[in-house]
Design an enzyme around this catalytic site. Structure first.
Site, short mmCIF file in Angstrom:
data_model
loop_
_atom_site.label_atom_id
_atom_site.label_comp_id
_atom_site.label_asym_id
_atom_site.label_seq_id
_atom_site.Cartn_x
_atom_site.Cartn_y
_atom_site.Cartn_z
N ASN A 162 27.23 100.61 132.38
CA ASN A 162 27.86 102.05 133.23
C ASN A 162 26.66 102.56 133.70
OD1 ASN A 162 26.49 103.90 131.27
ND2 ASN A 162 27.61 102.61 129.71
N ASP A 198 32.09 100.68 124.91
CA ASP A 198 33.00 100.45 123.72
C ASP A 198 33.61 99.01 123.71
OD1 ASP A 198 33.01 103.23 123.32
OD2 ASP A 198 34.30 103.61 125.14
#
Length: 400
Positions: free
Chosen positions: A209, A278
């Site tokens: 990310n 996640d």
């Protein structure tokens, strides 16, 4: 700041006039201020201005020994509790980075063991030049700290980053620095996670990310200055680790989880700024996955929730701070996370706000406490956000 000795080094840029105001405001705040100037600085403002406002002699020449009983540049270097270079031109930054000592200012800077702050002021293109960036990085690695310049209208006519920070803000930072010098976290152990994790798909590709680790590194530096023993667990290798901080480098969410658990028992506080994935690929190929006709599907599995695990297993005396980077329903999501992760604080921000997203030097946050507290802050430098976080950790540890 009362009776603190501040040595102000002034180099030759148009922002010298702000250094005059800074001298006045530091003196009014109770500090003992002495000023040394480069030859070029005296072309903009005469030394007399600084002498009147500081009520001390101004030093411009290495060979002008005002007191025959001491060597001036050594005496000044030993006298200072803090040295501020403002304004700092590209020239003085280059000299400092390379250890050059050809005048009063640079000679004294090499001799001092006091903390040194540099406040750059120059054209926007100059401050972004690779040579200047390289010199700044070298000074940071040497332990020098920087007062980031502002964006705005520059003397050259450009609009951009390069304005010397306002004197009032510098004085506030000096005030906070000497408060931190009280070592509020002396002897405490603080664990910080920072940056994005990398979830491997094959030897070539991974999922990640936009997190750069800036927030976590800022917290690490502030906590260290407050006296803490800091362990920084990070995937970010591009940023310089603050002096005295123990860095543990990891890659994936699983590796970060293992490193946190290994260091968990001895910690007094946890600051979980890392943007942990996640999900991670269910299967990792040992060979590069070759392009095939048609679509390609990747099966993903959940990673361990590090914040939830620490919140669940923390002792009664440990403090846990989590982060919530959101794009909608900020308060609702932050409060939900605060409860579900059993954290003491959640620091929430809307990453769609200008200046509050990943990779910026600033942030706009609201800090939610498990005791029902809720405090929102305007746009702040991440180091200022870090100070707010460390203040709350200190307070909660005292309560516990």
């Amino acid at each position: 700041m009362d009776r603190k000795n501040i040595l102000l080094a002034v180099s030759g840029g148009i922002a010298v006039y702000k250094a005059v105001a800074l001298t006045s405001k530091l003196t009014q705040a109770g500090a003992n201020v002495k000023v040394m100037m480069t030859e070029h600085a005296t072309e903009f403002v005469p030394p007399l201005s600084f002498q009147v406002l500081s009520r001390n002699d101004v030093y411009t020449n290495t060979f002008d020994e005002k007191n025959s009983k001491v060597v001036a540049h050594i005496d000044l270097a030993d006298w200072a509790d803090l040295v501020i270079v403002a304004p700092a031109t590209a020239n003085i930054i280059a000299k400092m980075a390379n250890g050059q000592a050809d005048d009063m200012v640079t000679t004294t800077l090499l001799a001092t063991e006091a903390p040194v702050w540099v406040a750059p002021a120059m054209n926007v293109h100059m401050i972004n030049h690779p040579a200047v960036v390289r010199n700044i990085n070298q000074l940071y690695a040497d332990g020098v700290r920087f007062i980031e310049p502002e964006e705005g209208y520059l003397a050259c006519g450009y609009v951009g980053r390069g304005r010397l920070e306002e004197p009032e803000k510098i004085v506030q930072r000096v005030h906070e620095f000497f408060l931190e010098d009280e070592q509020a976290l002396l002897g405490k152990n603080v664990l910080i996670t920072a940056g994005a994790t990398r979830e491997k798909l094959d030897p070539v590709r991974y999922f990640t990310n936009h997190s750069t680790g800036k927030m976590g590194f800022a917290v690490a530096e502030v906590a260290k200055r407050a006296g803490a023993n800091v362990t920084l667990i990070t995937s970010t290798r591009e940023r310089l680790v603050p002096p005295g901080v123990n860095a543990v480098y990891v890659g994936s969410a699983e590796e970060m989880y293992a490193a946190v658990k290994e260091n968990q028992a001895k910690q007094d506080a946890f600051v979980m700024t890392a943007a942990v994935a996640d999900y991670t690929p269910q299967f990792v190929s040992e060979q590069k996955i070759k392009k095939q006709p048609g679509d390609f599907k990747i099966e993903m599995k959940r990673t361990k929730d590090i914040l939830a695990d620490i919140g669940e297993t923390k002792t009664a005396n440990q403090v846990v701070v989590g982060f919530a980077a959101e794009t909608e329903n900020i308060r609702e999501n932050a409060l939900k996370k605060l409860a579900s992760k059993k954290a003491d604080f959640i620091v929430a921000n809307d990453i769609t706000d200008a200046g509050a997203g990943f990779g910026t030097d600033t942030n706009i946050v609201t800090i939610y406490g498990a005791n029902g507290s809720e405090e929102s802050f305007p746009l702040l430098d991440k180091s200022e956000v870090a100070k707010e976080i460390v203040k709350r950790i200190t307070s909660r540890l005292e309560q516990k």
